[in-house]
Design an enzyme around this catalytic site. Structure first.
Site, PDB file in Angstrom:
ATOM      1  N   ASP A 247     -41.134  -8.714 -44.493  1.00 35.58           N
ATOM      2  CA  ASP A 247     -40.906 -10.071 -45.012  1.00 35.58           C
ATOM      3  C   ASP A 247     -40.104 -10.115 -46.297  1.00 35.58           C
ATOM      4  OD1 ASP A 247     -43.209  -8.996 -46.551  1.00 35.58           O
ATOM      5  OD2 ASP A 247     -43.242 -11.001 -47.415  1.00 35.58           O
TER       6      ASP A 247
ATOM      7  N   ASP B 111     -48.553  -6.673 -46.305  1.00 37.36           N
ATOM      8  CA  ASP B 111     -48.703  -7.924 -47.063  1.00 37.36           C
ATOM      9  C   ASP B 111     -47.526  -8.859 -46.773  1.00 37.36           C
ATOM     10  OD1 ASP B 111     -50.684  -7.232 -49.843  1.00 37.36           O
ATOM     11  OD2 ASP B 111     -50.117  -5.699 -48.405  1.00 37.36           O
TER      12      ASP B 111
ATOM     13  N   ASP C 164     -44.587  -3.815 -42.001  1.00 38.02           N
ATOM     14  CA  ASP C 164     -45.086  -4.020 -43.362  1.00 38.02           C
ATOM     15  C   ASP C 164     -46.462  -4.689 -43.245  1.00 38.02           C
ATOM     16  OD1 ASP C 164     -45.019  -4.505 -46.263  1.00 38.02           O
ATOM     17  OD2 ASP C 164     -44.637  -6.590 -45.693  1.00 38.02           O
TER      18      ASP C 164
END
Length: 215
Positions: free
Chosen positions: A165, A10, A8
């Site tokens: 995250d 961001d 991922d």
């Protein structure tokens, strides 16, 4: 050890929250809506800009959200690197993974052009494939961007692991049939992630190579 790493962007590789916040607030301010503070915005992101703006102004019709998206893109396209930077330890991690022969890709719900620009600027020495939100592919948590990245890398999912995250990343990894390493320096709290089913955590980037060896 698996040698194909799907990241991922961001909250995982890049600290982007301030620039995202500024772009959302620019759009809201321009249309006369209330702005939001940084920590409040943290929970908005992970599922694309439309979702983020809907969280910021839940009662707005789709047509007004469309106008806010245009304003967001107008601002973010010029300011996406004002405060954005890799998290501490991320670049050394990529160097280590590269030396171990890993192939790396980025998949994100951020607009595809921004994903490619940020990936090239910050991680061009390491990341061969970067895929964002675009019209011809379903966004996460659908597994399509993961499968597209694997195809571009010439890799099998049997050799791949997903690193993210958020709950969106957990769902994406499950949909793709990949193990997921959840990082704890991003946009979500550990207790919330555990509630979402996370069971493999990295508190610092330098922990990831050892985790990979044990997957």
């Amino acid at each position: 050890m698996r040698h194909t790493i799907i990241f991922d962007l961001d909250g995982t590789l890049l600290y982007t929250l301030e620039d995202l916040k500024d772009a959302v607030n620019y759009a809201l301010r321009t249309r006369g809506y209330a702005e939001h503070k940084l920590e409040e915005m943290r929970r908005f992101f992970g599922n694309g800009i439309r979702f983020a703006l809907q969280q910021a102004e839940p009662t707005l019709p789709d047509a007004e959200i469309d106008e806010l998206i245009v304003l967001f893109k107008e601002y973010y396209g010029k300011h996406s690197m004002d405060n954005t930077m890799p998290y501490d330890g991320v670049l050394p991690l990529m160097q280590t993974l590269s030396e171990q022969g890993c192939r790396m890709a980025i998949v994100s719900n951020k607009v595809d052009e921004a994903v490619k620009d940020l990936a090239a600027h910050f991680f061009g020495d390491y990341v061969r494939v970067a895929i964002g939100n675009r019209a011809d592919i379903r966004r996460k948590p659908a597994p399509d961007t993961v499968f597209a990245a694997l195809e571009e890398l010439g890799a099998s999912k049997d050799d791949a692991v997903y690193i993210g995250d958020s709950e969106v990343d957990l769902a994406t990894a499950r949909a793709a049939g990949l193990p997921c390493i959840t990082v704890l320096w991003g946009f979500r709290e550990k207790d919330f992630l555990i509630e979402q089913g996370a069971d493999c955590f990295a508190e610092r980037p330098e922990e990831i190579p050892e985790i990979l060896e044990n997957l």
